[in-house]
Design an enzyme around this catalytic site. Sequence first.
Site, short mmCIF file in Angstrom:
data_model
loop_
_atom_site.label_atom_id
_atom_site.label_comp_id
_atom_site.label_asym_id
_atom_site.label_seq_id
_atom_site.Cartn_x
_atom_site.Cartn_y
_atom_site.Cartn_z
N ASP A 1 -9.07 5.84 -0.73
CA ASP A 1 -7.94 6.43 -1.38
C ASP A 1 -8.60 7.40 -2.79
O ASP A 1 -9.77 7.47 -2.64
CB ASP A 1 -7.15 5.50 -2.12
CG ASP A 1 -7.36 4.79 -3.12
OD1 ASP A 1 -8.63 4.50 -3.59
OD2 ASP A 1 -6.61 4.03 -3.98
N GLU A 14 0.93 -1.25 0.11
CA GLU A 14 0.00 -0.04 -0.20
C GLU A 14 0.83 1.15 -0.21
O GLU A 14 0.81 2.23 -0.53
CB GLU A 14 -1.19 0.11 1.23
CG GLU A 14 -2.16 -0.95 1.03
CD GLU A 14 -2.99 -0.73 -0.05
OE1 GLU A 14 -3.16 0.53 -0.67
OE2 GLU A 14 -3.65 -1.70 -0.47
N LEU A 58 10.71 5.02 -6.94
CA LEU A 58 9.56 5.25 -6.39
C LEU A 58 8.98 6.71 -6.00
O LEU A 58 7.79 7.08 -6.09
CB LEU A 58 9.08 4.36 -5.20
CG LEU A 58 8.88 2.90 -5.55
CD1 LEU A 58 8.88 1.74 -4.49
CD2 LEU A 58 7.69 2.84 -6.46
N CYS A 115 -19.24 -1.54 -15.84
CA CYS A 115 -19.33 -1.06 -14.21
C CYS A 115 -20.35 -1.87 -13.74
O CYS A 115 -21.58 -1.77 -14.05
CB CYS A 115 -19.20 0.41 -14.36
SG CYS A 115 -19.40 0.90 -12.66
N TYR A 147 -5.69 5.91 5.34
CA TYR A 147 -6.24 5.02 4.17
C TYR A 147 -5.48 3.78 4.55
O TYR A 147 -5.76 2.73 4.45
CB TYR A 147 -5.71 5.80 3.10
CG TYR A 147 -5.56 4.57 1.82
CD1 TYR A 147 -6.80 4.18 1.52
CD2 TYR A 147 -4.37 4.21 1.51
CE1 TYR A 147 -6.61 2.99 0.42
CE2 TYR A 147 -4.21 3.12 0.51
CZ TYR A 147 -5.58 2.52 -0.05
OH TYR A 147 -5.41 1.70 -1.01
#
Length: 534
Positions: free
Chosen positions: A307, A206, A249, A372, A289
């Site tokens: 998020d 995460e 990153l 969706c 989160y």
Amino acid sequence: MSLKTGDYKRIDHPIPPLYDKDSRVLILGSFPSVKSRETAFFYGHPQNRFWKTLAGVLSADVPVTVGEKAAFLHENHVAVWDVIKSCDIIGSSDSSIRNVVPNDLSEILEGADIRRIYCNGGKSYEYYQRYIEDKTGIKAARLPSTSPANASYSLGRLMEEWRVICGPLKAAPAGIGQVLLAWYDYNARLLPWRSDPSPYHVWISEIMLQQTRVEAVLKYYDRWMSELPEIKDLAEVEEDRLLKLWEGLGYYNRARNLKAAALDVMERYDGVLPGDYQELLSLKGIGEYTAGAIASIAFGIPVPAVDGNGLRVFSRRLGEEGEIGRQAVKRSLAHEVFRAMPKDRPGDYNQALMDLGARVCLPKGQPLCRMCPWESVCQAHKQGRETEYPVKAGKKPRRVEKKTVFVIEVVPGGTGSEDSERKIALHKRPSAGLLPDLWEFPNVEGDFSSGQAEKLARRWGLSDYRIESAGKGKHVFSHIEWQMTGFIVSVRELPEGLLEEMGWVAVSPETAARDYAIPSAFEYLKRKMRLIKG
Ligand code: SF4
């Protein structure tokens, strides 16, 4: 496919009706497909969404074997049969059906407690009305076909329409959370941290996934786990190595916070991440989160993990007109996310929302609403205003910083000498501010011409050097944009004392690539100097 008379076969329905005395709803198809005839059971074609739709609507696991399917229908008081007893047909083609002999439903209607009859698709409904309705005296309701041919209906939209069967079944219809989970069960991305969702795996993944695409994270995650497989390894790793593992990153403080939190976990929790939302929140670098993601995915605790993806999806689904940057709007959306959560699968639900946002309800361009599961309950979609949400305040323009970057290459034997003798100069950035403690190529403020670059080289005391342009590069941070002009300066040797005076080190390109964390802001120069491949 053109249908030819010679392809027709006369076929008698080979499957007996499925019902029992407690069946309350009868679902009628038209005639079994080739696959169903082969398996001697209803809806045997793997692409037919009958079982997924029904299981989703009734909040049950999707049955797989014929035995499971029969038990599922009995348990849920659903009877199944078809309107046609025999007909001439080509393969599975509904449109080729002719010379129909209808089924006699009296056996089911007398032996079961049927409250409502539903037809699966237009053909079944047409034949029911033409051949059967007069005999039963019961009006049937038409539901959209679960056949793969009905491609305009997504699974979510099918489930929305099929929810009506819950009325006569006296079953609670699946909420939007369950509809999302049914979609996730077939569409979840296969990711290494999902196959073993330990608290440590979820935590690291995460943090890496913040601001970075899944595809890019995969290689970092694998390398990290092979080098730091346990929290204690992270607690003990040297900072330089840590930053090297994180190189590329960005937001390097996240890596430092990981190590600080790992030390804390070793000290306070004996090396085991706590299974408590508030305690997770107390660890450095773990915000709401991430705490929600670890608590729900690794510990099964029903808390939201919202998020940017989740906020976007919910703001569109609800047509939220409030500005998404406002805390009150975020809180209210997070509350809605939580309200829709099936509390027995919080981790899957949170991940489903992430996946939906990443793959269907896309952040840029038109979202893929046809795929969706919430297509029929989405306000933005109903209004055709998908891309107007989430509502954003006007952004402040980024500050532009111009830099001139020097790749100073020491080649003792001059051009053509052994690669192993080459060295490049690097400078460690200050411990405070942007990209603290990372390594960079020496650089100065401003956009230098080659004449100005030459002048600076001479001021450094360089002699017998060659200077050439390395082109221009750009890197965008959240609030700053670097516009860089690069020069490669090749020199046989550096003047005595220059390294110390400027705070530079001179290392071989291999060492730089292996041991020195140089942020991706300098990527175009790293590529030029072959410090990264590609
Ligand atoms: S219907 Fe479209 S806009 Fe609405 S949540 Fe789904 S993908 Fe997003």
